[in-house]
Every structure is written in C-alpha cells, then in structure tokens.
Design a protein around this motif. Structure first.
Motif, PDB file in Angstrom:
ATOM      1  N   ALA A  19      10.168  13.138   8.197  1.00 58.82           N
ATOM      2  CA  ALA A  19      11.679  13.175   7.864  1.00 58.82           C
ATOM      3  C   ALA A  19      12.373  12.311   8.724  1.00 58.82           C
ATOM      4  O   ALA A  19      13.232  12.564   9.440  1.00 58.82           O
ATOM      5  CB  ALA A  19      12.004  14.674   8.053  1.00 58.82           C
ATOM      6  N   GLY A  20      11.936  10.867   8.874  1.00 63.11           N
ATOM      7  CA  GLY A  20      12.569  10.075   9.757  1.00 63.11           C
ATOM      8  C   GLY A  20      13.697   9.079   9.162  1.00 63.11           C
ATOM      9  O   GLY A  20      14.582   9.570   8.570  1.00 63.11           O
ATOM     10  N   LYS A  21      13.271   7.807   8.997  1.00 63.07           N
ATOM     11  CA  LYS A  21      14.202   6.930   8.685  1.00 63.07           C
ATOM     12  C   LYS A  21      14.700   7.140   7.093  1.00 63.07           C
ATOM     13  O   LYS A  21      13.543   7.235   6.297  1.00 63.07           O
ATOM     14  CB  LYS A  21      13.415   5.391   8.696  1.00 63.07           C
ATOM     15  CG  LYS A  21      14.465   4.296   8.083  1.00 63.07           C
ATOM     16  CD  LYS A  21      13.695   3.030   8.287  1.00 63.07           C
ATOM     17  CE  LYS A  21      14.454   1.967   7.656  1.00 63.07           C
ATOM     18  NZ  LYS A  21      14.006   0.546   7.827  1.00 63.07           N
TER      19      LYS A  21
ATOM     20  N   VAL B 281      14.930  10.688   0.280  1.00 63.52           N
ATOM     21  CA  VAL B 281      13.911  10.243   0.521  1.00 63.52           C
ATOM     22  C   VAL B 281      13.632   9.456   1.870  1.00 63.52           C
ATOM     23  O   VAL B 281      14.646   8.584   2.339  1.00 63.52           O
ATOM     24  CB  VAL B 281      13.558   9.122  -0.510  1.00 63.52           C
ATOM     25  CG1 VAL B 281      12.173   8.535  -0.363  1.00 63.52           C
ATOM     26  CG2 VAL B 281      13.535   9.505  -2.034  1.00 63.52           C
ATOM     27  N   LEU B 282      12.706  10.085   2.631  1.00 57.10           N
ATOM     28  CA  LEU B 282      12.938   9.770   4.105  1.00 57.10           C
ATOM     29  C   LEU B 282      11.387   9.272   4.485  1.00 57.10           C
ATOM     30  O   LEU B 282      10.385   9.543   3.672  1.00 57.10           O
ATOM     31  CB  LEU B 282      12.934  11.193   5.114  1.00 57.10           C
ATOM     32  CG  LEU B 282      14.410  11.830   4.675  1.00 57.10           C
ATOM     33  CD1 LEU B 282      14.280  13.122   5.429  1.00 57.10           C
ATOM     34  CD2 LEU B 282      15.659  10.936   4.993  1.00 57.10           C
TER      35      LEU B 282
ATOM     36  N   LYS C  97       0.853  -1.252   0.017  1.00 55.89           N
ATOM     37  CA  LYS C  97       0.041  -0.111  -0.001  1.00 55.89           C
ATOM     38  C   LYS C  97       0.874   1.278  -0.113  1.00 55.89           C
ATOM     39  O   LYS C  97       2.117   1.188   0.420  1.00 55.89           O
ATOM     40  CB  LYS C  97      -1.077   0.073   1.243  1.00 55.89           C
ATOM     41  CG  LYS C  97      -1.885  -1.240   1.238  1.00 55.89           C
ATOM     42  CD  LYS C  97      -2.717  -1.046   2.446  1.00 55.89           C
ATOM     43  CE  LYS C  97      -3.739  -2.117   2.412  1.00 55.89           C
ATOM     44  NZ  LYS C  97      -4.891  -2.031   3.616  1.00 55.89           N
ATOM     45  N   PRO C  98       0.168   2.245  -0.546  1.00 55.71           N
ATOM     46  CA  PRO C  98       1.115   3.550  -0.438  1.00 55.71           C
ATOM     47  C   PRO C  98       1.563   3.911   1.173  1.00 55.71           C
ATOM     48  O   PRO C  98       0.558   3.669   1.923  1.00 55.71           O
ATOM     49  CB  PRO C  98       0.078   4.514  -1.239  1.00 55.71           C
ATOM     50  CG  PRO C  98      -0.773   3.976  -2.075  1.00 55.71           C
ATOM     51  CD  PRO C  98      -0.891   2.358  -1.277  1.00 55.71           C
ATOM     52  N   MET C  99       2.529   4.442   1.123  1.00 57.66           N
ATOM     53  CA  MET C  99       2.942   4.831   2.568  1.00 57.66           C
ATOM     54  C   MET C  99       3.463   6.449   2.559  1.00 57.66           C
ATOM     55  O   MET C  99       3.984   6.869   1.594  1.00 57.66           O
ATOM     56  CB  MET C  99       4.038   4.181   3.220  1.00 57.66           C
ATOM     57  CG  MET C  99       5.391   4.192   2.261  1.00 57.66           C
ATOM     58  SD  MET C  99       6.756   3.172   3.338  1.00 57.66           S
ATOM     59  CE  MET C  99       8.100   3.829   2.230  1.00 57.66           C
ATOM     60  N   PRO C 100       3.209   7.153   3.660  1.00 57.83           N
ATOM     61  CA  PRO C 100       3.703   8.504   3.665  1.00 57.83           C
ATOM     62  C   PRO C 100       5.236   8.556   3.551  1.00 57.83           C
ATOM     63  O   PRO C 100       5.846   7.875   4.281  1.00 57.83           O
ATOM     64  CB  PRO C 100       3.161   9.066   5.096  1.00 57.83           C
ATOM     65  CG  PRO C 100       2.888   7.770   5.811  1.00 57.83           C
ATOM     66  CD  PRO C 100       2.758   6.614   4.688  1.00 57.83           C
ATOM     67  N   GLY C 101       5.863   9.812   2.943  1.00 58.99           N
ATOM     68  CA  GLY C 101       7.123   9.912   2.962  1.00 58.99           C
ATOM     69  C   GLY C 101       7.324  11.509   2.728  1.00 58.99           C
ATOM     70  O   GLY C 101       6.489  12.122   2.826  1.00 58.99           O
ATOM     71  N   VAL C 102       8.818  11.580   2.885  1.00 61.83           N
ATOM     72  CA  VAL C 102       9.218  13.163   2.497  1.00 61.83           C
ATOM     73  C   VAL C 102      10.245  12.935   1.761  1.00 61.83           C
ATOM     74  O   VAL C 102      11.026  12.480   1.700  1.00 61.83           O
ATOM     75  CB  VAL C 102       9.501  13.643   4.048  1.00 61.83           C
ATOM     76  CG1 VAL C 102      10.026  15.093   3.737  1.00 61.83           C
ATOM     77  CG2 VAL C 102       8.475  13.777   5.090  1.00 61.83           C
TER      78      VAL C 102
END
Length: 209
Positions: free
Chosen positions: A197-199, A192-193, A136-141
């Motif tokens: 802005a985590g991992k 790409v986090l 599934k699509p996941m949120p990212g930064v």
C-alpha cells in the motif's frame, strides 16, 4: 576252439567291460525312474513359467505402447491448449487496449470497472492496464473506498480489505467483498497502490449499481 573265435569273444568282453568302466567313471550317472519323472516335471514347470513370463512381457509391452500413445496425445492437447491460451491473451490485450483510457491517467489505468451491491456483498469486475509494455509483473495492492449511507441514514465511507495482486501488462480482477450491515453504497474509489500500500499508481471513481 578256433583261435579267431577266441579273439572275437575276448574282444567283445573287453569292449563291454570298457563301456561299463567309461559309464561308471567318466559319464554322468544314469537317472532312476523317479529322477527322470522329477526332471520331466521340473522341465514342464520351467516351460510353463517361460510361457507365463512371455505373456506378461507382451502385456507389459502393450501397456507401454498405450501409455506412450496417451502421452503423445496429452502433449498434443497441451500444445493446442497453450496455443489457444496465447490467442486468448492476445485477444484480451487487444480488447483492453481498445477500452476508453482512464481519465485520471496514472502508471496503472483503471480502464473499466463494474460494481454491483446485492445481499450485503459488493461484487466487482475491474480491468487494469499498465503503461510499461513488456515489463515483468510487479506486486501491488488494490484498495476500495466505498461511499454511501449507513444503516442510520448518514453519509459514510468504508475502506474494504486491501487486495494483493501481481500487476501484469493487463489485469482482470474479479471478486466480492462484504459490506457493513445495512450499508447502502453509492460509489467506489478504486486505488491502485504499490507494494505494501505504498506509492499511488492509479485511481478512479465509479458508481455502484
């Protein structure tokens, strides 16, 4: 007078009287000329209303048929559009997977990117590919760190405003961002986090045109 004539005349008189009695007591009252005229006018008006309502019903029926036809056409057009959209997504997926892999790897690869600086703006086109097929699509930064020269001619790195996005199997990101006044970019580090802005999920360094 003959008896039979007396009986005949008496019968006629009694019959006439009976008719009058029945008319007065049991039958509806006879209409006057004015009442007859009023009744005819009311009938004519009712008939005109009936004709008008019939015409309106026919017009409404035609409009309903036209709406149903238009609805069916829109449904067919929507189905065609969805099929075309599915083909485009499949074509895009084929093109993205055929691009050279990201040298740095990562769970989200930066398969291709282009940066162009013009008029104090940095325009970008980036193609991302996740390694989790079917997820599934996941949120990212998306974070850009641009290296170049400041207006004073000194080497400088500028972090642009992070871009929030939903990471699908493959993603094309387009847009532009403002650069500091007089700043001349040389290269951009694409990071790409994970959410907030985590991992770190992927990174690549690219030149700016």
């Amino acid at each position: 007078m003959p008896r039979w004539l007396v009986l005949l005349l008496g019968g006629i008189l009694l019959g006439g009287a009976a008719v009058l009695v029945v008319q007065e007591r049991y039958l509806p009252p006879r209409l006057t000329a004015a009442e007859s005229t009023q009744l005819r006018e009311a009938y004519a008006k009712a008939d005109a209303d009936r004709q008008r309502l019939r015409a309106e019903l026919e017009q409404t029926d035609r409009q309903l048929q036209a709406s149903l036809t238009q609805s069916r056409q829109m449904a067919e057009d929507l189905a065609v559009g969805r099929a075309a959209n599915t083909r485009l997504r499949d074509d895009l997926a084929t093109v993205v997977t055929s691009l050279p892999p990201d040298p740095r790897g990562g769970s989200v690869e930066v398969r291709a990117a282009q940066f162009v600086a013009k008029g104090g703006m940095l325009s970008y086109d980036i193609v991302l590919l996740r390694d989790a097929a079917g997820s599934k699509p996941m949120p990212g930064v998306l974070q850009f760190v641009v290296a170049g020269e400041s207006a004073q001619g000194q080497s400088e790195s500028v972090s642009l405003k992070p871009i929030s996005l939903m990471l699908a199997r493959h993603q094309v990101v387009r847009g532009s961002a403002a650069l500091p006044e007089g700043f001349k970019p040389r290269q951009t580090t694409v990071q790409v986090l994970g959410q907030d802005a985590g991992k770190p999920l992927g990174m690549r360094v690219l030149h700016v045109k």
